[in-house]
Design a protein around this motif. Structure first.
Motif, PDB file in Angstrom:
ATOM      1  N   LYS A  44     -30.502  53.850  33.987  1.00 23.63           N
ATOM      2  CA  LYS A  44     -30.821  52.578  34.630  1.00 23.63           C
ATOM      3  C   LYS A  44     -29.738  52.240  35.644  1.00 23.63           C
ATOM      4  O   LYS A  44     -28.594  52.696  35.554  1.00 23.63           O
ATOM      5  CB  LYS A  44     -30.936  51.454  33.591  1.00 23.63           C
ATOM      6  N   ASN A  45     -30.107  51.407  36.613  1.00 22.75           N
ATOM      7  CA  ASN A  45     -29.169  50.957  37.629  1.00 22.75           C
ATOM      8  C   ASN A  45     -28.911  49.470  37.459  1.00 22.75           C
ATOM      9  O   ASN A  45     -29.744  48.730  36.937  1.00 22.75           O
ATOM     10  CB  ASN A  45     -29.729  51.224  39.032  1.00 22.75           C
ATOM     11  N   ILE A  46     -27.773  49.035  37.947  1.00 17.91           N
ATOM     12  CA  ILE A  46     -27.419  47.628  37.837  1.00 17.91           C
ATOM     13  C   ILE A  46     -28.397  46.750  38.621  1.00 17.91           C
ATOM     14  O   ILE A  46     -28.648  45.601  38.273  1.00 17.91           O
ATOM     15  CB  ILE A  46     -25.946  47.417  38.304  1.00 17.91           C
ATOM     16  N   GLU A  47     -28.999  47.316  39.675  1.00 16.53           N
ATOM     17  CA  GLU A  47     -29.957  46.549  40.486  1.00 16.53           C
ATOM     18  C   GLU A  47     -31.243  46.232  39.727  1.00 16.53           C
ATOM     19  O   GLU A  47     -32.040  45.399  40.172  1.00 16.53           O
ATOM     20  CB  GLU A  47     -30.309  47.318  41.769  1.00 16.53           C
ATOM     21  N   ASP A  48     -31.462  46.909  38.590  1.00 19.30           N
ATOM     22  CA  ASP A  48     -32.684  46.676  37.833  1.00 19.30           C
ATOM     23  C   ASP A  48     -32.670  45.339  37.100  1.00 19.30           C
ATOM     24  O   ASP A  48     -33.713  44.905  36.600  1.00 19.30           O
ATOM     25  CB  ASP A  48     -32.897  47.799  36.804  1.00 19.30           C
ATOM     26  N   PHE A  49     -31.506  44.691  37.028  1.00 19.09           N
ATOM     27  CA  PHE A  49     -31.400  43.435  36.295  1.00 19.09           C
ATOM     28  C   PHE A  49     -31.780  42.243  37.161  1.00 19.09           C
ATOM     29  O   PHE A  49     -31.498  42.203  38.358  1.00 19.09           O
ATOM     30  CB  PHE A  49     -29.980  43.257  35.753  1.00 19.09           C
ATOM     31  N   TRP A  50     -32.404  41.271  36.513  1.00 17.49           N
ATOM     32  CA  TRP A  50     -32.746  40.032  37.206  1.00 17.49           C
ATOM     33  C   TRP A  50     -31.492  39.231  37.525  1.00 17.49           C
ATOM     34  O   TRP A  50     -31.411  38.588  38.572  1.00 17.49           O
ATOM     35  CB  TRP A  50     -33.685  39.204  36.324  1.00 17.49           C
ATOM     36  N   PHE A  51     -30.502  39.287  36.632  1.00 17.36           N
ATOM     37  CA  PHE A  51     -29.244  38.571  36.877  1.00 17.36           C
ATOM     38  C   PHE A  51     -28.106  39.334  36.216  1.00 17.36           C
ATOM     39  O   PHE A  51     -28.180  39.714  35.050  1.00 17.36           O
ATOM     40  CB  PHE A  51     -29.312  37.151  36.303  1.00 17.36           C
ATOM     41  N   VAL A  52     -27.034  39.546  36.990  1.00 15.22           N
ATOM     42  CA  VAL A  52     -25.813  40.163  36.472  1.00 15.22           C
ATOM     43  C   VAL A  52     -24.689  39.143  36.607  1.00 15.22           C
ATOM     44  O   VAL A  52     -24.289  38.785  37.712  1.00 15.22           O
ATOM     45  CB  VAL A  52     -25.456  41.455  37.237  1.00 15.22           C
ATOM     46  N   GLY A  53     -24.203  38.658  35.471  1.00 16.79           N
ATOM     47  CA  GLY A  53     -23.118  37.676  35.474  1.00 16.79           C
ATOM     48  C   GLY A  53     -21.769  38.359  35.350  1.00 16.79           C
ATOM     49  O   GLY A  53     -21.653  39.455  34.811  1.00 16.79           O
ATOM     50  N   ILE A  54     -20.735  37.699  35.870  1.00 16.13           N
ATOM     51  CA  ILE A  54     -19.372  38.223  35.808  1.00 16.13           C
ATOM     52  C   ILE A  54     -18.555  37.292  34.915  1.00 16.13           C
ATOM     53  O   ILE A  54     -18.485  36.082  35.166  1.00 16.13           O
ATOM     54  CB  ILE A  54     -18.725  38.306  37.198  1.00 16.13           C
ATOM     55  N   THR A  55     -17.942  37.841  33.879  1.00 11.54           N
ATOM     56  CA  THR A  55     -17.199  37.032  32.913  1.00 11.54           C
ATOM     57  C   THR A  55     -16.068  36.255  33.575  1.00 11.54           C
ATOM     58  O   THR A  55     -15.793  35.111  33.197  1.00 11.54           O
ATOM     59  CB  THR A  55     -16.634  37.942  31.795  1.00 11.54           C
ATOM     60  N   GLU A  56     -15.424  36.855  34.571  1.00 15.44           N
ATOM     61  CA  GLU A  56     -14.314  36.167  35.260  1.00 15.44           C
ATOM     62  C   GLU A  56     -14.793  34.932  36.020  1.00 15.44           C
ATOM     63  O   GLU A  56     -13.984  34.066  36.369  1.00 15.44           O
ATOM     64  CB  GLU A  56     -13.614  37.137  36.220  1.00 15.44           C
ATOM     65  N   PHE A  57     -16.096  34.850  36.294  1.00 19.17           N
ATOM     66  CA  PHE A  57     -16.685  33.689  36.978  1.00 19.17           C
ATOM     67  C   PHE A  57     -17.713  33.018  36.068  1.00 19.17           C
ATOM     68  O   PHE A  57     -18.761  32.584  36.529  1.00 19.17           O
ATOM     69  CB  PHE A  57     -17.347  34.124  38.289  1.00 19.17           C
ATOM     70  N   LEU A  58     -17.407  32.964  34.781  1.00 20.15           N
ATOM     71  CA  LEU A  58     -18.379  32.553  33.779  1.00 20.15           C
ATOM     72  C   LEU A  58     -19.006  31.192  34.081  1.00 20.15           C
ATOM     73  O   LEU A  58     -20.230  31.056  34.124  1.00 20.15           O
ATOM     74  CB  LEU A  58     -17.731  32.535  32.391  1.00 20.15           C
ATOM     75  N   GLU A  59     -18.195  30.178  34.278  1.00 21.21           N
ATOM     76  CA  GLU A  59     -18.743  28.823  34.468  1.00 21.21           C
ATOM     77  C   GLU A  59     -19.560  28.733  35.753  1.00 21.21           C
ATOM     78  O   GLU A  59     -20.640  28.126  35.770  1.00 21.21           O
ATOM     79  CB  GLU A  59     -17.604  27.799  34.464  1.00 21.21           C
ATOM     80  N   GLU A  60     -19.059  29.336  36.832  1.00 20.06           N
ATOM     81  CA  GLU A  60     -19.793  29.301  38.101  1.00 20.06           C
ATOM     82  C   GLU A  60     -21.143  30.010  37.975  1.00 20.06           C
ATOM     83  O   GLU A  60     -22.180  29.493  38.407  1.00 20.06           O
ATOM     84  CB  GLU A  60     -18.970  29.981  39.206  1.00 20.06           C
ATOM     85  N   ASP A  61     -21.114  31.207  37.354  1.00 20.49           N
ATOM     86  CA  ASP A  61     -22.352  31.977  37.236  1.00 20.49           C
ATOM     87  C   ASP A  61     -23.334  31.318  36.271  1.00 20.49           C
ATOM     88  O   ASP A  61     -24.558  31.388  36.468  1.00 20.49           O
ATOM     89  CB  ASP A  61     -22.043  33.407  36.788  1.00 20.49           C
ATOM     90  N   LYS A  76     -37.023  38.260  31.889  1.00 22.11           N
ATOM     91  CA  LYS A  76     -35.915  38.440  32.839  1.00 22.11           C
ATOM     92  C   LYS A  76     -34.760  39.140  32.127  1.00 22.11           C
ATOM     93  O   LYS A  76     -34.263  38.674  31.114  1.00 22.11           O
ATOM     94  CB  LYS A  76     -35.473  37.085  33.394  1.00 22.11           C
ATOM     95  N   ARG A  77     -34.320  40.274  32.700  1.00 24.04           N
ATOM     96  CA  ARG A  77     -33.215  41.045  32.120  1.00 24.04           C
ATOM     97  C   ARG A  77     -31.887  40.498  32.634  1.00 24.04           C
ATOM     98  O   ARG A  77     -31.684  40.398  33.843  1.00 24.04           O
ATOM     99  CB  ARG A  77     -33.334  42.509  32.499  1.00 24.04           C
ATOM    100  N   ILE A  78     -31.004  40.166  31.696  1.00 24.11           N
ATOM    101  CA  ILE A  78     -29.712  39.572  32.051  1.00 24.11           C
ATOM    102  C   ILE A  78     -28.597  40.329  31.336  1.00 24.11           C
ATOM    103  O   ILE A  78     -28.735  40.711  30.173  1.00 24.11           O
ATOM    104  CB  ILE A  78     -29.661  38.079  31.654  1.00 24.11           C
ATOM    105  N   ILE A  79     -27.494  40.550  32.041  1.00 26.15           N
ATOM    106  CA  ILE A  79     -26.327  41.190  31.435  1.00 26.15           C
ATOM    107  C   ILE A  79     -25.063  40.584  32.043  1.00 26.15           C
ATOM    108  O   ILE A  79     -25.074  40.146  33.195  1.00 26.15           O
ATOM    109  CB  ILE A  79     -26.349  42.726  31.659  1.00 26.15           C
ATOM    110  N   TRP A  80     -24.006  40.541  31.233  1.00 27.27           N
ATOM    111  CA  TRP A  80     -22.700  40.064  31.705  1.00 27.27           C
ATOM    112  C   TRP A  80     -21.719  41.222  31.660  1.00 27.27           C
ATOM    113  O   TRP A  80     -21.678  41.977  30.692  1.00 27.27           O
ATOM    114  CB  TRP A  80     -22.194  38.913  30.829  1.00 27.27           C
ATOM    115  N   LEU A  81     -20.940  41.385  32.735  1.00 29.09           N
ATOM    116  CA  LEU A  81     -19.937  42.435  32.820  1.00 29.09           C
ATOM    117  C   LEU A  81     -18.565  41.810  33.046  1.00 29.09           C
ATOM    118  O   LEU A  81     -18.453  40.683  33.538  1.00 29.09           O
ATOM    119  CB  LEU A  81     -20.271  43.413  33.949  1.00 29.09           C
ATOM    120  N   ARG A  82     -17.526  42.568  32.699  1.00 30.58           N
ATOM    121  CA  ARG A  82     -16.151  42.051  32.793  1.00 30.58           C
ATOM    122  C   ARG A  82     -15.249  43.108  33.398  1.00 30.58           C
ATOM    123  O   ARG A  82     -15.523  44.318  33.298  1.00 30.58           O
ATOM    124  CB  ARG A  82     -15.662  41.679  31.384  1.00 30.58           C
ATOM    125  N   GLU A  83     -14.186  42.669  34.018  1.00 31.00           N
ATOM    126  CA  GLU A  83     -13.212  43.613  34.577  1.00 31.00           C
ATOM    127  C   GLU A  83     -12.830  44.586  33.462  1.00 31.00           C
ATOM    128  O   GLU A  83     -12.391  44.176  32.384  1.00 31.00           O
ATOM    129  CB  GLU A  83     -11.986  42.858  35.088  1.00 31.00           C
TER     130      GLU A  83
END
Length: 450
Positions: free
Chosen positions: A356-373, A296-303
């Motif tokens: 590559k596109n962002i849709e290719d990832f199994w999960f894209v987390g957002i740092t601003e919502f770290l605990e929720e994600d 599973k491909r996972i990445i975290w992005l931030r504002e």
């Protein structure tokens, strides 16, 4: 010299020149004849080739759409007493090739006499050979005591045109002392596709039904592996915190830290031999494109603006070891802008998404919502309750918070930073949209909606 002698000498020179001109004319004539003959030969060859092309049968045409499946791959055990070890990176069982060749990649490390060549044998006949001389630094790490382990690799493309549809290939290594040692075998099954029109129509139908995820598609290079997670750590997006969670889940020895910018060929053996469960580090999205297809491909992005400011603060306080006071923050804006304008820092998050596109990832987390994600990801993966420990928190946090507030309140500065990071802004907006869709889907599932 008398006048008579001069005239005689001139006459001799003219006669010699005349002879040479005559010879030159003969040579030119022969050259023209040869040229004419060559043109006739080329014309004949062209006509012959054209006739051959016209005579290609329907079956031969269909062979352009061949599909070759590797139905079985075996490495002989126990290892021969003449060898330390061997391995096949490619092909793998179940791998499919849509061409008349298959790629053979691997390594062999011998004991006393160096390995020089691999023979590919079908029905007792050698159909192809591959020299053993490619650099394999990954193998050298495993066999540091063997000098020739550094160049123990081999790679070739096996031609299949002359082989039957059901074929078994035996692989054996030739040592410098002329010894031959079998070490593995491949079974191949070849078949032809339907006509191109039928394939196209069916592929359109299937494409419409399957989810848009490139990593769920069949690839040419599946690896038999226990790797479950491939996590890309974009700097200053809480990647270190996520790595610690991976260690909680899998154990430190089962998380491979990919931070050294090594080619994939140099790390594969280590990942496979240690039964790694998660790969995490600073590397581009496409690095493991052809490997660990079930992971599973996972990445975290931030504002983007906040990530850039955070990265800048980390650079000046960690690498430059500077200590800034609140009185110096205003003066730091110009330094920040000059630093952010460097080519390698513009649209930094987007640079991880080459082809590559962002849709290719199994999960894209957002740092601003770290605990929720993280909680959502924990449920999706069936992980037990985890303890979140925030890592790489900034030095002089009060001054840092003041700097962030000061920078963000400067409209002109922020507009310029947004302009030079427009791709990152768009990428982040897409990530937020994906997150919203994910949450709505979960809510609909819980409420029984559609």
């Amino acid at each position: 010299m008398s006048e008579t002698e001069k005239q005689k000498q001139s006459q001799d020179l003219l006669e010699q020149l005349s002879e040479k001109m005559k010879l030159l004319s003969e040579y030119q004539s022969k050259l023209n004849q040869a040229k004419t003959g060559l043109e006739k030969y080329q014309s004949l060859q062209h006509e012959t080739t054209s006739e051959k092309l016209k005579s290609i049968t329907k079956e031969q045409h269909q062979s352009e759409n061949i599909q070759v499946e590797i139905s079985d791959v075996k490495l002989l055990k126990p290892v021969s007493s003449l060898l330390h070890g061997y391995y096949l990176d490619r092909p793998k069982q179940g791998e499919i090739f849509h061409q008349h060749t298959i790629k053979l990649v691997g390594w062999v490390v011998s004991k006393n006499s160096p390995a020089v060549e691999v023979e590919i044998i079908n029905n007792g006949q050698v159909v192809q050979t591959a020299s053993i001389k490619k650099k394999r630094p990954d193998v050298a790490k495993v066999y540091p005591q063997v000098a020739h382990a550094k160049t123990s690799g081999f790679a070739t493309e096996i031609q299949l045109i002359s082989l039957p549809q059901e074929s078994e290939l035996t692989l054996q290594v030739i040592l410098k002392d002329k010894s031959r040692v079998p070490f593995g075998s491949l079974k191949l099954h070849s078949k032809y596709h339907k006509s191109i029109g039928v394939i196209y129509e069916e592929s359109k139908h299937l494409e419409a039904k399957k989810p848009h995820n490139k990593y769920s598609q069949v690839s040419n290079v599946p690896l038999d592996s226990e790797v479950e997670i491939i996590s890309i750590h974009v700097p200053k997006t809480a990647g270190t915190t996520f790595r610690d969670l991976l260690i909680q889940v899998y154990g430190k020895e089962k998380v491979f830290n990919d931070y050294k910018k090594q080619p994939v060929s140099e790390v594969l053996l280590e990942i496979e031999s240690q039964n790694i469960r998660a790969i995490h580090g600073h590397f581009k999205v496409q690095k493991y494109d052809d490997y660990f297809l079930e992971a599973k491909r996972i990445i975290w992005l931030r504002e983007p603006i906040k990530r850039l400011i955070s990265n800048y603060w980390h650079q000046i306080t960690h690498f430059q070891n500077r200590k800034i006071t609140q009185n110096e923050v205003e003066l730091e804006k110009k330094n920040f802008l000059n630093w952010a304008n460097r080519n390698e820092l513009r649209n930094y998050q987007s640079s991880y998404f080459i082809e590559k596109n962002i849709e290719d990832f199994w999960f894209v987390g957002i740092t601003e919502f770290l605990e929720e994600d993280l909680k959502e990801l924990q449920i999706m993966l069936g992980w037990q309750q985890l303890e979140i420990t925030y890592q790489n928190q900034h030095k002089y946090s009060k001054v840092y918070q003041y700097l962030v507030k000061t920078f963000l309140s400067d409209g002109e500065l922020i507009e310029e930073i947004k302009f030079i990071n427009s791709k990152d802004i768009k990428l982040y907006e897409m990530a937020l949209t994906l997150r919203e869709k994910r949450i709505k889907t979960k809510i609909n599932r819980v409420s029984g909606g559609t």
